[in-house]
Write a protein that holds these residues in place. Structure first.
Motif: not given
Lengths: 482, 176
Positions: B29-39, B139-156
């Motif tokens: 149940k823990l796996m089902k509840d927690v994996e894939g979520t975002c805090s 579908d290209s694969e790229v290497r990039l540098k993060i210059i800004g992040t915003r972390v929501d309750a459910t999304e980044i």
């Protein structure tokens, strides 16, 4: 810049460094003099005012110069690794260049993604156009939209294309809820095409959405031909899921629309459509829609379509008492229907725009072209109306009068020998009799509306004015705007 | 960046799970509840790797549910400003392109794509260098540098750049 080329790269290095330092300090003091005022201005807004002295001098230099300097430094550092002084400078320089590349003061914040500036990554609130059709979090500032629109329009024009915005319902297709279908339409369930075969099929049942959709005849050919001349967008008042599903039916290979599907959920205003999310200059956009009122500010770009009512529920929705196409088990003609007619108009506009106006690149406007094309339809006709408007009504402002003028006809209130057509509801009026006596065309108002929708002068014999038919209701059916 | 950390969570378990397999039920149940979520604090929980400790259950009055405090080890993923990431391009348009690194959505605006790469529309929109040697498309694969992040309750959400040395396409689906 001169530093890079002038300073001889030698193995000893330390002398060069002294020179370099001197030069650089000179440059810095110059900058200080030049930018004294600017610095004061910025100091108040600067977040790091205590350490601003050094930073400002760095920021005032072009980034490229600084990067080059640090490159030189690295080369020399490699040569004279023992020089500890050089090491310090390299570090300073690298610091300076990295601080410049994320310098927030230079960023104009052209747009935001998830409330972050798309250029510098800072948390910002940008006001502008939401491009929810691309991603719900994307917001682009007005200046940036203008820039994108400009570059995009140029590249599209280079490929000899224009923009075309297409409405879905009643223009390209007709949908009904399964629960709204009448018993006479039951036979349709046996004629459904499989969704996998949407390239040839035209009638689909989308059970998971509880819908039945009929594509307008000729739509496949229409899209194929139009895609050669236009960048196409879908713009519908339906919701997002519906819009994407319909786009899949119309464009199974995803050749035409890609992400260019705009739905009600994306638009800012209710009950209205705008070209905000269409990245084309207004002078290069044509719109195909069945409702004029949703485009209040772009009527000149609009090609009004005759509504396609296949299902009975759709007819009822617009208050028509007649049987729908599905009840009559018929359909629009494939090659003489509205889409075929419009495709010809599009071809003409495209041809005029790119061939006849090729020399006036800067001033070409598709709206003008559209007006000219429209004016050719009834060119040379002189129309008199008889008992079409209420007697007290100012004739010049009636929509039929305006429509006739837009189509290139001239209108008059009284008959004279130059008149070619009398538009009447009733053959018994004085003007109608005059027309018959003088061998002029006597036609129903539908003749003008038909010309407006099909973009051609229709044979007058098909619109005779007869006394025994109740003309009012007949006209109503064909004239949703009345 | 990935982290292997210990987190704690209070798990409510229905009485029907009490029995020999209580612990297994709790973990699944823990796996089902927690994996894939975002805090917002830790980022995405990618996987649970082990259970440190299951505390004493507390029976809730009236319902019969039992609350267990569970300490578990897990791998979390949280992007940081300045971090270099490899990502798969999901959509290309005039404004730039979107890429995904696992659950993280990254937008790279056309300002942060090297100036020699130009947008080409068509049935496969892409950014291409003038000589056509480098192409960024879906579908290209790229290497990039993060210059800004915003972390929501459910999304980044992240803003990225490929306008720097050693960034850009690392794998082109059309050439392989």
């Amino acid at each position: 810049m001169s530093l890079v080329t002038d300073s001889p790269v030698s193995s000893s290095g330390s002398d060069d460094f002294a020179d370099f330092l001197d030069d650089h300090l000179d440059a810095e003091s110059d900058n200080e003099d030049d930018n004294g005022e600017a610095k004061d201005e910025f100091a108040s807004s600067s977040s790091s005012s205590s350490s601003s002295e050094d930073e400002w001098e760095d920021d005032d230099q072009p980034v490229s110069k600084r990067t080059k300097i640090s490159e030189v430094e690295i080369v020399q550092n490699g040569d004279a690794a023992e020089g500890s002084a050089s090491h310090v400078i390299v570090e300073q320089k690298l610091e300076a260049s990295s601080s410049a590349s994320v310098s927030k003061n230079e960023c104009t914040h052209p747009g935001s993604f998830g409330k972050m500036c798309i250029v510098c990554g800072a948390q910002v609130e940008v006001s502008g156009v939401s491009f929810a059709n691309i991603h719900k979090e994307i917001l682009i500032g007005n200046a940036e939209v203008a820039r994108l629109r400009d570059t995009d329009t140029k590249s599209v024009l280079c490929r000899k294309k224009l923009y075309l915005v297409l409405d879905l319902d009643h223009t390209l297709l007709n949908s009904t809820l399964l629960s709204h279908m009448v018993p006479e339409e039951g036979y349709l369930n046996n004629q459904i095409d499989s969704v996998q075969d949407c390239q040839n099929g035209s009638l689909f049942r989308l059970s998971f959405m509880h819908m039945m959709t009929k594509l307008r005849p000729y739509v496949h050919t229409f899209l194929k031909e139009a895609s050669q001349m236009f960048e196409m967008y879908i713009y519908t008042m339906g919701d997002k899921a519906y819009a994407l599903e319909m786009a899949k039916l119309l464009d199974p290979k995803n050749e035409y629309f890609h992400a260019k599907v705009i739905s009600r959920d994306d638009g800012a205003q209710r009950h209205q459509k705008s070209l905000d999310m269409v990245l084309g200059e207004e002078s290069a956009v044509l719109i195909l829609d069945d409702t004029e009122n949703v485009w209040p500010s772009h009527r000149d770009n609009l090609i009004l379509m005759e509504r396609y009512h296949f299902f009975a529920s759709s007819c009822r929705q617009f208050g028509f008492g007649c049987n729908s196409l599905s009840q009559l088990k018929s359909d629009e003609s494939e090659h003489e229907g509205a889409l075929a007619a419009v495709l010809n108009v599009l071809r003409r506009v495209h041809h005029i725009f790119f061939n006849e106006l090729a020399d006036q690149t800067g001033r070409r406007d598709v709206r003008q072209v559209l007006k000219t094309v429209r004016k050719d339809i009834l060119k040379g006709c002189r129309i008199v109306f008889s008992r079409v408007f209420p007697s007290q009504f100012p004739a010049e402002s009636h929509h039929l009068w305006k429509m006739a003028e837009k189509l290139g006809a001239t209108c008059a209130t009284e008959v004279d020998p130059s008149v070619t057509h009398v538009v009447a509801m009733d053959p018994g009026t004085k003007k109608s009799r005059w027309a018959l006596e003088n061998d002029k065309f006597l036609v129903l108002p539908r003749w003008i509306e038909g010309a407006n929708y099909l973009w051609q002068r229709l044979p007058e014999e098909n619109f005779p004015v007869k006394s025994n038919e109740p003309p009012k209701s007949e006209a109503k059916v064909k004239d949703p705007d009345a | 960046m990935f982290f292997h950390i210990v987190l704690e969570r209070n798990m409510q378990l229905h009485p029907r799970y009490f029995g020999r397999n209580l612990r297994d039920n709790l973990v699944s149940k823990l796996m089902k509840d927690v994996e894939g979520t975002c805090s917002g604090k830790h980022g995405f929980v990618v996987a649970i790797t082990g259970i440190e400790n299951v505390g004493k259950g507390l029976i809730r009055d009236g319902t019969g549910f039992v609350t267990f405090p569970v300490k578990y080890q897990c791998v979390v993923f949280r992007p940081f400003k300045g971090e270099i990431l490899e990502a798969v391009v999901t959509m290309v348009n005039k404004m730039g392109f979107f890429a995904e690194a696992g659950p993280v959505q990254i937008f790279v605006s056309n300002h942060l794509i090297p100036d020699d790469m130009e947008f080409q529309s068509g049935d496969m929109p892409n950014y291409t260098t003038s000589d056509g040697s480098v192409k960024i498309q879906k579908d290209s694969e790229v290497r990039l540098k993060i210059i800004g992040t915003r972390v929501d309750a459910t999304e980044i959400f992240c803003i990225g750049t490929i306008k720097d040395d050693f960034l850009g396409v690392i794998n082109d689906p059309t050439t392989t």
